[in-house]
Design an enzyme around this catalytic site. Sequence first.
Site, short mmCIF file in Angstrom:
data_model
loop_
_atom_site.label_atom_id
_atom_site.label_comp_id
_atom_site.label_asym_id
_atom_site.label_seq_id
_atom_site.Cartn_x
_atom_site.Cartn_y
_atom_site.Cartn_z
CB VAL A 311 0.18 -1.44 -2.04
CG1 VAL A 311 -1.04 -1.17 -2.90
CG2 VAL A 311 0.91 -0.15 -1.71
CB CYS A 312 -3.60 -5.27 0.49
SG CYS A 312 -3.98 -7.01 0.65
#
Length: 492
Positions: A311-312
Site C-alpha cells: 500500500v503506497c
Amino acid sequence: MEPKPATKHHLSPEASLSSSVDDPEITSAGSSSASSSNQNKRPRNNVLNEREDYETDSSMIIGENTLDYKNKKPVGCVTDWQIQQQDVLSSDLMGSCTTSDLQTDAPDDSQKNLESDAMDYTSDHFDECDYFDEDDGEYEFDTDMIDNDCSYNLAAKFDHLDLPPGVEATVPWLQKPIHEKPSNHVPLEEEIDKIFNSLKQFDTVEDCSDHHFAKETNEGKKPPKEWMKKIQQDWKLLENDLPETIYVRAYEERMDLLRAVIIGPAGTPYHDGLFFFDFQFPSDYPYQPPKAHYHSGGLRLNPNLYACGKVCLSLLNTWSGSGCEKWNPHKSTMLQVLVSIQALVLNEKPYFNEPGYEMTANSQYGQKSALKYNENTFLYSCKTMLYSLRRPPKYFEDFVAGHFRKRGHTILVACRAYLDNARVGCDVEKVQNANAGEGCSSDFKAQLKQLFEDLLMEFTVKGADCKEFLSQKAKVGDATALPKPEYSTVEL
C-alpha cells in the site's frame, strides 16, 4: 512507476432447506394387480424374516427396521404389537387379499423365493445408494430414509383393499405419508440479513491465523505502556467514529494486529466493491506508522495498491511527502489511515494517482486515458468481488454474504448500463439513466459480459434481488440485454 503522494486527508461523515421426496414406487405399486405381483416383484427396502421362536403357521411377520452394522443389511425386529396386528390382518383381511399380497400362509417354496428376492435386492440396492463414506470405506445408512421407504412400499400394497374401520389408524405404515411438513426454519435470505444487520463496525475477535502479519511477533519483548495506551486510544476512535462504509476487527490476544474492509465509494469504478487490508502496529508505534497489506488477489486495480499487497501512501511513509502528509506520532491515527485510503486512493479517477499523470488531467488525452483505466479498474473490481465471495477473510464471511445480498442488484444494474455505453464510474444510483455515455471499448464489454454472468450466479446464491436479470435470461438467453422498446406503426 511509483505513485504520487497523497495530499489530502479527508474524514467521511458517514439455512437449511427442507425438501420432500416422492417415492415413485408408491404410484406403480398402487396400480399393480395381485395376480402379477409375483411375476413383477417390486424391490423392497424392508426384509421379511421368519420368526423362529414364535409359531405362526409359516406366516411372515412384518418387523420394524433396524440395522445390522456388522453385515450392513436391514433385519426384522418383531414386537408384541406387531404380532397382534398380524392376527388382525390374518383373520379380517385374508378373505379379500391374495397370498401374494400379504405373504401370509404362503407355501414354503414361495416363502423361500420371497426371502431370496428380498436379500438379493437388498444387496443390489445398497450398491447403488449414496451411503458410502470414502473416509473409512464403510457404508453408512440413513435410517430415516430407509424406514420411510419401507413404510411407503408396504402401505402401497393395501391401496385397493377395503379395510375395516380403524385399521389404518392403528397401523402406522398404512397411513398416508405426509410429504410436506411444516417447518419453523428461517429462510436463508432472512438469516443472512439478520446476521448482517447485527454486525458491529468495530469488534474484537480471537483467531488471527489467516492474518498477513500473524507470524511477525515481538515475542520475548514486553510492549511499553505507551504502545498499549496508543493502540487502546485508536480502538476507541475506531469504535466511535468509523464511517458507515468501513468495518474493522481487532484481535484480543494480538493487540498489534488489525483487519479492515473498505466499501468502494459511489461515483467511482470501485463502487460497492469490498477491499480488505491487514495492519500491524510495530513495536515502536506510534513513532512509526502501522504496516499495511492489501488483499489484492493478484490484481493491481490502483496505482497505490500493488498486486503483491503493498500500500503506497505518504501517511504510511511508503511514499514521499511533507508536513501533514507524513505520519505524525502525536496526531496521526489508525482512523486517519483508513479514511485516507478510501478518499485518496479509491477515488473517481485513479489514473491520475500515478506520479506525473496529473499533469494531463486537463487534456483530451488524459481524460481518454483515465476512462480507459476506469474500465480496467472496474473489471478488476468485479474479479475482486468474486474473489471475496468465494474466499472471504476470517470473521468477515457473514459481512461479505450480507453486503452482496444487499448491493447485488445495484451492481448488476451498473454492469448492464456500462454494457449499454454508460460511463464507467458514474454515480451508480443514477446509472440507469446514463445510457447516453461516451461508449465503452468492445474488449471491455466482452470481458464484463462474462463477469456479469459469474456475478449473477454468485449474487443469486446469496439471495440478492436478481429476478429481473434471471427473467431476462430466460426470455432471450442473455441477462445483460436491455428490453427493446416497442414501437407502434400508423398507416397514413
